[in-house]
Design an enzyme around this catalytic site. Structure first.
Site: not given
Ligand code: GLU
Length: 511
Positions: A265-267
């Site tokens: 994910s982006k995170r």
């Protein structure tokens, strides 16, 4: 006659393009090129709530940067234009109506409140998340549960309605996936998905099937996250009478986080310090920018090569493939079923390999903005000499992993080093060495030939004359010219920075 291969990438413009999305583009592109087919970019923007300003242009820019140009797209047009679903709104209704007429779909008049109520009223142990399906539909307000008069009455009063697919009970729906083989679904577990919304817009489920049909798509490759929707799509192909034209499917494996399980994910990128988007993406609502591979200093060819290998193998040890070679070697059957763990270190390895293989002229152009920015930051006003930059690129490219490294590895060719790592040589320094360098620097004046070889020979002979070990003088010379313990061959450096600058740097070292 064999049908012409036609594939599509069908993004919803909801944000930055994740590297999984770029990989889907790539596999579509490779398959199309390999089979002499067409690659279509279709923008699936029917969900107005998720629409994000600028996302479509961003996606097209990413494809352009990667060199994966579609043959047909909203920008380019093509025989099946328009390629933006919002502009095709007028043509979906007919198909939804056809499904209602044939008894495969129905009108549903339920309000948001009624839908919420159903989700609480029907929550039982075995249905922890009740859905609009065979268990609940007859308790709701729709054209299956209401009398025909009531339905006509509601329609006449312009009561808002959606059209839902009527999922059959206990049917096994089977799909032959090019990567996974046979995959079966129990129709009873799938809800009656909305096909047409109250505002007349189709949902993704209806639009994807209608457009794949109208655009004569032969192979549909998409992320694994769409697998649960496949039974709905298969039924729609069947119900609309198009089964013989249904594309072959391949659901591509997820790209997983490097540590642990689950989708990257982006995170994860923020947490571990690497980009997950192809290019910088600024969210227009929050103004937050997520870093892109492009801005980090990746070459698009390296990025594409790395993505190709993330979930596919060529069946050999070869890792470096040009786009043309990928086209030749690619086969969807060699795409792995399981997810592929993303490895940023490996991505950097690919980039370094590509930097090493790139000609110096091209590298100089790519490195120029970083050199200029570095000089500006150091407060040095200078016009970068492109011939010099080409030679520098050739000398340092082996050591450069990302494009900004050309500044880190080569700044001393363009500006006198700001900091000198004196500590590295202090311990072994003495008056004799001090004198040696002062004299050698003076002797440089008389050099008629200024090149690496002449400098090395001169230096070696001078050291011998003075009874000093050359090996002990090399590090000090490097520190004087470069500022630190790094860089290519020290005489090559002296050759490039020139006589005057070499003399100046040697003479300005005071310990
Ligand atoms: N619009 C879908 C998405 O955003 C496309 C899925 C498909 O390719 O069918 O990913």
């Amino acid at each position: 006659m064999e049908k012409k291969v036609r594939v599509r990438f069908a993004p919803s413009p909801t944000g930055g393009l994740h590297l999984g999305g770029v990989r889907t583009v790539l596999y579509n592109y490779l398959f199309a090129r390999k089979h002499g087919g067409d690659f279509v970019l279709r923008v699936e923007d029917t969900d107005q709530n998720r629409f994000v300003e600028g996302a479509e242009q961003y996606i097209m820019d990413c494809l352009h940067w990667c060199g994966l140009e579609p043959d047909e797209s909203p920008e380019k047009g093509g025989p099946h234009a328009p390629y933006r679903q919002s502009e095709r709104k007028y043509l979906y209704y007919e198909y939804a109506q056809k499904l209602v007429d044939a008894g495969y779909a129905y009108y549903a008049f339920d309000t948001t409140h009624e839908l919420e109520k159903m989700r609480t009223d029907f929550r039982k142990d075995e249905h922890s998340v009740p859905q609009y399906d065979q268990n609940t539909r007859m308790h709701m307000r729709n054209s299956l549960s209401l009398s025909q008069e009531e339905v006509v009455h509601l329609l006449e009063k312009n009561t808002p309605y959606v059209i839902r697919i009527k999922m059959p009970e206990h049917r096994t729906i089977t799909l032959t996936d090019m990567i996974r083989g046979e995959v079966s679904f129990d129709s009873s577990l799938v809800d009656d998905k909305v096909l047409l919304k109250a505002d007349g817009m189709p949902t993704y489920h209806l639009a994807v099937v209608v457009d794949d049909y109208l655009m004569k798509i032969t192979h549909a490759f998409r992320g694994e996250e769409w697998l649960p929707s496949a039974p709905v799509h298969i039924l729609l192909w069947e119900y609309l009478g198009w089964k013989q034209d249904m594309p072959e499917w391949a659901h591509l494996p997820l790209i997983l986080k490097p540590d642990g399980n689950g989708k990257l994910s982006k995170r994860d990128g923020e947490r571990l310090g690497f980009p997950v988007f192809a290019m910088n993406w600024t969210d227009p609502k929050t103004g937050d920018t997520s870093k892109g591979f492009r801005e980090m200093g990746f070459l698009p060819q390296a990025f594409v090569n790395m993505l190709a290998m993330l979930g596919w193998n060529p069946g050999s040890e070869q890792e470096i493939f040009s786009l043309q070679e990928l086209v030749e070697h690619f086969s969807i059957e060699r795409v792995h079923k399981g997810g592929a763990k993303f490895d940023f270190e490996k991505s950097k390895w690919f980039n370094n390999q590509y930097i090493q293989r790139t000609d110096n002229e091209t590298l100089a152009k790519l490195a120029l903005p970083y050199i200029e920015a570095g000089l500006r930051k150091s407060g040095v006003e200078a016009n970068v000499d492109m011939d010099l930059l080409q030679r520098v690129a050739g000398l340092v490219k082996e050591r450069c992993t990302l494009l900004p490294d050309f500044w880190e590895q080569g700044h001393f060719f363009f500006a006198t080093p700001a900091a000198i790592d004196v500590a590295a040589i202090k311990e072994k320094w003495n008056g004799q060495k001090q004198q040696f360098f002062a004299e050698w620097a003076d002797s440089l004046e008389s050099y008629t030939e200024w090149n690496e070889k002449a400098l090395e020979t001169g230096f070696t002979e001078f050291a011998a004359q003075k009874g000093l070990k050359k090996g002990e003088l090399m590090l000090p010379l490097r520190i004087m010219l470069v500022g630190g313990k790094f860089g290519p061959g020290v005489f090559a450096i002296a050759e490039l920075i020139g006589k005057e600058e070499t003399m100046k740097r040697i003479k300005s070292l005071h310990l």
